[in-house]
Design a protein around this motif. Structure first.
Motif, PDB file in Angstrom:
ATOM      1  N   LEU A  74       7.766 -20.117   8.842  1.00 48.78           N
ATOM      2  CA  LEU A  74       6.589 -20.482   8.051  1.00 48.78           C
ATOM      3  C   LEU A  74       5.600 -19.317   8.017  1.00 48.78           C
ATOM      4  CD1 LEU A  74       5.610 -24.135   9.018  1.00 48.78           C
ATOM      5  CD2 LEU A  74       6.400 -23.291   6.815  1.00 48.78           C
ATOM      6  N   PHE A  75       5.337 -18.736   9.189  1.00 53.38           N
ATOM      7  CA  PHE A  75       4.280 -17.734   9.249  1.00 53.38           C
ATOM      8  C   PHE A  75       4.766 -16.335   8.882  1.00 53.38           C
ATOM      9  CE2 PHE A  75       2.445 -21.114  11.850  1.00 53.38           C
ATOM     10  CZ  PHE A  75       1.239 -21.242  11.185  1.00 53.38           C
TER      11      PHE A  75
ATOM     12  N   VAL B 131       4.554 -29.525  16.653  1.00 48.51           N
ATOM     13  CA  VAL B 131       5.399 -28.572  15.933  1.00 48.51           C
ATOM     14  C   VAL B 131       4.876 -27.153  16.129  1.00 48.51           C
ATOM     15  CG1 VAL B 131       6.385 -27.945  13.703  1.00 48.51           C
ATOM     16  CG2 VAL B 131       5.964 -30.343  14.243  1.00 48.51           C
ATOM     17  N   GLY B 132       3.567 -27.024  16.332  1.00 40.79           N
ATOM     18  CA  GLY B 132       3.022 -25.707  16.602  1.00 40.79           C
ATOM     19  C   GLY B 132       2.376 -25.044  15.401  1.00 40.79           C
ATOM     20  N   VAL B 133       2.114 -25.802  14.353  1.00 39.48           N
ATOM     21  CA  VAL B 133       1.361 -25.266  13.224  1.00 39.48           C
ATOM     22  C   VAL B 133      -0.087 -25.709  13.405  1.00 39.48           C
ATOM     23  CG1 VAL B 133       1.049 -25.257  10.729  1.00 39.48           C
ATOM     24  CG2 VAL B 133       3.324 -25.457  11.694  1.00 39.48           C
ATOM     25  N   PRO B 134      -0.969 -24.780  13.773  1.00 34.16           N
ATOM     26  CA  PRO B 134      -2.342 -25.203  14.003  1.00 34.16           C
ATOM     27  C   PRO B 134      -2.988 -25.621  12.687  1.00 34.16           C
ATOM     28  CG  PRO B 134      -2.220 -22.827  14.036  1.00 34.16           C
ATOM     29  CD  PRO B 134      -0.822 -23.317  13.834  1.00 34.16           C
TER      30      PRO B 134
ATOM     31  N   SER C 140       0.806 -17.838  14.505  1.00 34.77           N
ATOM     32  CA  SER C 140       0.048 -18.930  13.901  1.00 34.77           C
ATOM     33  C   SER C 140      -1.432 -18.610  13.694  1.00 34.77           C
ATOM     34  CB  SER C 140       0.208 -20.199  14.733  1.00 34.77           C
ATOM     35  OG  SER C 140      -0.258 -19.961  16.037  1.00 34.77           O
ATOM     36  N   MET C 141      -2.047 -17.845  14.594  1.00 35.60           N
ATOM     37  CA  MET C 141      -3.435 -17.459  14.369  1.00 35.60           C
ATOM     38  C   MET C 141      -3.581 -15.935  14.442  1.00 35.60           C
ATOM     39  SD  MET C 141      -5.365 -20.499  16.468  1.00 35.60           S
ATOM     40  CE  MET C 141      -7.069 -20.099  16.041  1.00 35.60           C
TER      41      MET C 141
ATOM     42  N   VAL D  30       8.778 -22.590  12.775  1.00 35.45           N
ATOM     43  CA  VAL D  30       7.382 -22.166  12.706  1.00 35.45           C
ATOM     44  C   VAL D  30       7.292 -20.667  12.408  1.00 35.45           C
ATOM     45  CG1 VAL D  30       5.231 -21.971  13.993  1.00 35.45           C
ATOM     46  CG2 VAL D  30       6.627 -24.004  14.206  1.00 35.45           C
TER      47      VAL D  30
END
Lengths: 139, 391
Positions: free
Chosen positions: A118-119, B99-102, A42-43, A115
């Motif tokens: 998504l990433f 959800v964990g999407v920052p 995510s980051m 998630v």
């Protein structure tokens, strides 16, 4: 010449099914299990944590050891030897690059979480579309 | 009826503050709690205090931007519209947390208010443009600074900061005096003690920077609607404190957080770079996108480090063992003669720079923008529908 099969694996159960399928279907082939570390998160912390290691290769092997050990255990059930290889970065691209030196690829259709998808993107779809050799998608 | 509505508005604002407290304590104090330097409770207390200081001192400038300047006529903020705007901000935070999407709360808030502004034709595009430009410039600055740090000074920093854990608590409190005085615990080396102080200070800095930037997200719409500033800041900070002392205990454990996953030195670098930029932007009244600035700082650090080359002095001292990208080293088989630079076939080598190719980074940044974009469009559609059919 024996068939060379590439089986990219993440830590999902579906990846294990893909490996089992490959072992059953390609009984006489050389099977190489591949695992990708430092995936986009995510980051992008995972990738950076890896990049900051003094010995990146060793750290990558270390991170991959769990998945690869499980792969070897599965291969043992079938009395087979497998090769393993570790790559870094974006799984889809790494697999497609690696696939050039294989005859075929066997891959699970999706990984663990929404998630992640998504990433990282849909890895199987990327491989399916861009892979230079025939691909079997296990679902 | 009006009192009920104000009550609802305040409640939603408090919910937003509560979630900010819950989601910010992790990145700010995760490293300190993880290293066993402070308890979760103390982390929550420090978070609350420094958030409030940031909100009270600099944060009001951002509140003013969002509540007054971003729309030509602050009259578009009624209690009703404020509730809808806050609903979108709170919803986005909820998604980010669970959800964990920052997602950047500030971008989401600006988006929700911009949606209202466009629907009413009152959006001040000049202010909006200024904010948007900073949203592009600030992450690039964070990236560049971190690349420089990653490439040239990271190993040095790392050797300074390295905390070697020993038995026993890192810090003990001497309670014999009037105030508890922190002092080194048993077996705590001087350097370890210093490292702990640094860790906790970094957490406080991040809490402060969050206060300067994030208080506006909870209270700006209500401020626009005419509620006065100081009581709002106090109420918002109180809500953050509740979040920091309650759900943060859980999020500190469970929430996968990319900052806390980093090595300690990297977490500190990212925290300092990102916080400094956020505080600077808040000081000129610009709501900053912490998540994206921090991400670009993380990428910069990793990329700078991964693509480092040997400096002249480094080669002489023998510190840097490589003059090509580090990933290339292990591709040399023992006994094999090292190929001349430039003669290797790059395809065989898993390169560390593969970790950060532009499309990967682009995709991550795009995903981080997903929630703010949804909030902007959702807010616009909601207000368009409300103004067309209801109000």
């Amino acid at each position: 010449m024996t068939t060379r099969v590439l089986v990219p694996m993440d830590d999902s159960e579906l990846a294990e099914s893909a490996l089992r399928y490959a072992l059953e279907t390609h009984a006489d082939a050389d099977i190489t299990v591949m695992h990708v570390v430092g995936e986009p998160s995510s980051m992008l912390g995972e990738a950076t944590a890896l990049a900051l290691e003094d010995d990146i290769e060793a750290a990558a092997e270390e991170q991959a050891s769990e998945v690869l050990a499980r792969a070897r255990a599965i291969a043992d059930e079938y009395d087979r030897d497998i090769d393993t290889v570790v790559d870094m970065g974006r799984p889809g691209r790494a697999i497609v690059d690696r696939a050039e030196s294989f005859d075929t690829v066997v891959i699970g259709s999706h990984g663990s979480s929404l998630v992640d998808r998504l990433f990282i993107g849909n890895v199987a779809q990327t491989v399916f579309q861009r892979c230079p050799v025939p691909v079997t998608v296990v679902r | 009826m009006v009192e009920v509505l104000i009550g609802v508005g305040l409640l939603v604002a408090l919910f937003v503050g509560f979630n900010i407290g819950g989601s910010t304590t992790g990145p700010a104090f995760g490293p300190a709690v993880g290293a066993g330097a402070i308890s979760k409770f103390l982390a929550g207390v420090l978070m609350s205090i420094f958030f409030a200081i940031g909100a009270w001192t600099i944060g009001r400038r951002v509140v003013n931007t969002l509540g007054r300047d971003l729309v030509y006529d602050p009259g578009v903020f009624t209690i009703e519209t404020s509730i809808v705007v806050l609903f979108f901000i709170g919803g986005a935070l909820f998604v980010g947390n669970y959800v964990g999407v920052p997602a950047s709360t500030s971008m989401t808030a600006v988006g929700a208010i911009a949606g209202l502004g466009v629907a009413t034709g009152e959006l001040n595009w000049t202010v909006m443009g200024e904010i948007a430009i900073w949203w592009i410039v600030a992450p690039l600055v964070g990236f560049w600074v971190s690349v420089m740090i990653g490439r040239y000074v990271y190993p040095t920093l790392n050797s300074w900061i390295a905390i070697t854990q020993t038995e026993g608590a890192l810090v003990e409190f001497d309670r014999s005096g009037l105030l508890p005085v922190p002092q080194a615990g048993p077996n705590t080396t001087r350097r370890e003690f210093f490292g702990t102080i640094v860790l906790v200070s970094i957490g406080c800095l991040m809490a402060f920077s969050s206060g300067t930037s994030n208080i506006a997200n909870a209270i700006a719409p209500l401020y626009g609607a005419g509620v006065s500033m100081n009581p709002l800041i106090l109420a918002g900070s109180a809500a953050v404190a509740v979040g920091a002392l309650s759900i943060a205990r859980r999020t500190l454990d469970t929430l996968g957080n990319d900052i806390t996953d980093l090595p300690l030195t990297a977490a500190i670098v990212v925290a300092v770079v990102a916080s400094a930029i956020v505080i600077g932007l808040s000081a000129i009244g610009i709501p900053a996108s912490f998540v994206i600035i921090a991400t670009m700082s993380i990428v910069g650090l990793g990329w700078g480090r991964a693509t480092r080359t040997a400096t002249v002095s480094g080669s002489i001292r023998g510190e840097d063992e490589t003059n090509v990208s580090v990933g290339a080293l292990a591709a040399e088989e023992p006994g094999e003669e090292a190929p001349e630079i430039g003669e290797e076939e790059p395809e065989d080598i898993p390169k560390a720079s593969d970790l950060f190719d532009p499309s990967t980074t682009g995709r991550v940044i795009l995903m981080q923008n997903l929630v703010p974009v949804i909030s902007t469009l959702g807010s616009y559609v909601a207000f368009w529908a409300l103004f067309t059919f209801l109000w």
